[in-house]
Design an enzyme around this catalytic site. Sequence first.
Site, short mmCIF file in Angstrom:
data_model
loop_
_atom_site.label_atom_id
_atom_site.label_comp_id
_atom_site.label_asym_id
_atom_site.label_seq_id
_atom_site.Cartn_x
_atom_site.Cartn_y
_atom_site.Cartn_z
N ARG A 1 -4.25 8.75 -5.48
CA ARG A 1 -4.93 7.65 -6.26
C ARG A 1 -4.78 8.32 -8.39
NH1 ARG A 1 -9.52 3.92 -4.58
NH2 ARG A 1 -9.56 2.79 -6.31
N LYS B 1 0.61 -1.09 -0.24
CA LYS B 1 0.26 0.48 -0.15
C LYS B 1 0.69 0.85 0.11
CE LYS B 1 -4.33 2.05 2.61
NZ LYS B 1 -3.75 3.67 2.18
N PHE C 1 -2.49 -0.87 -10.00
CA PHE C 1 -2.86 -1.53 -8.92
C PHE C 1 -4.13 -2.26 -9.65
CE2 PHE C 1 -3.51 1.61 -6.77
CZ PHE C 1 -5.21 1.72 -6.97
N GLU D 1 -0.97 4.10 -7.51
CA GLU D 1 -1.20 5.13 -6.87
C GLU D 1 0.49 5.69 -7.09
OE1 GLU D 1 -2.89 5.39 -4.28
OE2 GLU D 1 -2.42 6.47 -3.08
N ARG E 1 -8.72 10.59 -6.96
CA ARG E 1 -9.22 9.67 -6.73
C ARG E 1 -11.36 10.34 -6.60
NH1 ARG E 1 -12.15 8.79 -1.67
NH2 ARG E 1 -12.19 7.06 -0.49
P1 AMP Z 1 -7.98 4.23 2.55
O1 AMP Z 1 -7.10 5.45 1.23
O2 AMP Z 1 -6.64 4.83 3.51
O3 AMP Z 1 -8.98 3.59 2.77
O4 AMP Z 1 -6.51 3.19 1.19
C1 AMP Z 1 -7.52 3.06 -0.06
C2 AMP Z 1 -6.10 3.37 -0.87
O5 AMP Z 1 -4.97 3.41 -0.35
C3 AMP Z 1 -6.48 3.59 -2.47
O6 AMP Z 1 -7.85 4.30 -2.05
C4 AMP Z 1 -5.31 3.95 -2.80
O7 AMP Z 1 -5.81 5.34 -3.11
C5 AMP Z 1 -4.38 3.60 -2.25
N1 AMP Z 1 -3.71 2.22 -2.51
C6 AMP Z 1 -2.01 2.47 -2.33
N2 AMP Z 1 -1.82 1.10 -2.92
C7 AMP Z 1 -3.04 0.76 -3.45
C8 AMP Z 1 -3.04 -0.79 -4.09
N3 AMP Z 1 -1.70 -1.43 -3.66
N4 AMP Z 1 -4.45 -1.45 -3.96
C9 AMP Z 1 -4.95 -0.28 -3.98
N5 AMP Z 1 -5.47 0.63 -3.38
C10 AMP Z 1 -3.93 1.32 -2.91
#
Ligand code: AMP
Length: 584
Positions: free
Chosen positions: A256, A251, A340, A300, A271
């Site tokens: 995004r 991650k 991704f 990302e 996003r």
């Molecule tokens: P969160 O914003 O904490 O809900 O985490 C989800 C976000 O992680 C996604 O919207 C992406 O922007 C980010 N992200 C980073 N690496 C990845 C990955 N390998 N797969 C999916 N999302 C990822």
Amino acid sequence: MQFRDLARVFDRLESTSSRLEMIDTLASLFSSADGKTARKIVYLLQGRVAAPYTGIELGIGEKLAMAAISRAYGVDISDVEREYKEKGDLGLVAEALSANKKQMTLFSQPLTVDRVYSNFYRIATASGYGSQDLKLRLLVDLLNDAEPLEARYIIRIPLGKLRLGVGDATIIEALALAVLGSRDYRPDVERAYNLCSDLGYVAELLYEKGLEGIRSMGIVVGIPIRPALAQRAQSAEEIIARLGRCAAEAKYDGFRCQIHKKGDQVWIFSRRMENMTDMFPDLIAAAKALPADTIVFEGEAIAVNENTGEFYPFQMTIQRKRKYGVSEASKEYPLYLFAFDIMYLNGETLIERPYRERRQILEGILRDRKRIQPSEKIETDSADELEAFFESCVERGLEGIVAKDLNAPYIAGARKWSWIKLKRSYRGELSDTIDVVILGYYKGRGKRSQFGLGGILVGVYDPDEDSFKTIAKVGSGFTEEQLVEMKKLLDDIAVSHRPARVSAFLEPDVWVEPRYVITVTADEITRSPNHTAGWDGSRGYALRFPRIVGWVRDDKGPEDATTVQEIIDMYKDQKHVQVSENEA
Ligand code: AMP
């Protein structure tokens, strides 16, 4: 349709505190509209004139609004300013002056929705020399023919202060009810919306082509898809228990990007589906070179220190999200994209295909590429192996991992268990931060009263009801400057009563329109009779010792906040930890 009818509906929505009533009111409005008008109404409800990805933003400053009011009603600017100070709302000032207007303009024509929309569209797209003057004339033109209630909204809409509290989900249900006869069609309308992120367009399609029309809608290159979202887990075991054998990806803590390419043309969307194409020449060049005619994929973007090969922290990466000084910034903080997912390739929609296949296709396209490369990934059915991968990611400064169901399709616009994030945690704090929506503020006592703001009332999102439920009062973590700044931000979106989509027992001193998302952390989640998040008839959930970390997030809208269900899951996991510790 007469604009008067729309203004009356806006007025009713403003004083409604029941969401079902809102849906009914909107549905009966939609029932009396044709497709083209419905599209315009949807945009106006969203405070826009076109979908977010078009970059066409309706917005005027207070100065221009005051000048228009002054000219339309023949009063001095200083009088308009004085009235504004008194009423705190330029819409109400226009309404009052319009009611006082003694002589109606000789050729006064009743306003139609078409005319109002068309003037707003021209205001939104006016640019360059003479554009301020044109905007002023377009606004005055509307005010000249507006009745008092209409004048209120003609001023509020372009100022971005409509404040009806109507969210996308409410509009979607109203459309389903009006055109298809039942709110149960919400998933169909939602699916179409998720694929094109243009609710106005979906409304028009629904009127013209019915259920079949929206069901057969596909991806269009150049038009963003609403992004798939991740659920959260507290441990590697939990992920394996849910998914069994699964993929896990690093991650990355950047931002995004959804990249679309058609021949030589490339678009990059955020996003929130804003067009960011001009900001990232480095990524554009890399995308152009990909071996595909048409492609839509996601990743990302993160800035990399090319001397050391290390990732820059988020604070540096975010410097790249700027409109000016793009080329200097791209030299200083070169962006790499860790892809991704892939949703479309050479004319074929891939979102229904299982993750495993999509990933294989993505890796094929990105073979031997550096600037845009596939995210790091493992496949495993062992919790230990997953945990080890997680640890290695965290050690390298990454945020954690996102596990993926090998057989799941790409589920646009929804937070499902096909993607599960596991983030690094800190001792003495919740394992993850929470993104809350600001719902109101307290004026503060003692020392804090000098800033006019002592704390904020915040909530989380309930997607089933499309409403915001309170979870905490937050007064810690602010610097003095932030208190002052926050008050300014919130006064600008203050409303006179609890917004319809907010469910609360507590009454802050000032309610605000749910618009701003801010990240908080806390010691733990507890049960409490004071908050409505997860209310079971006697208790809801609350944050213990909440404090803000960071500032208002411009990459998240209110519906992107943490959900009630996520809070309940976090609570359960935390309890689970405590119980097993006690037992040990
Ligand atoms: P969160 O914003 O904490 O809900 O985490 C989800 C976000 O992680 C996604 O919207 C992406 O922007 C980010 N992200 C980073 N690496 C990845 C990955 N390998 N797969 C999916 N999302 C990822």
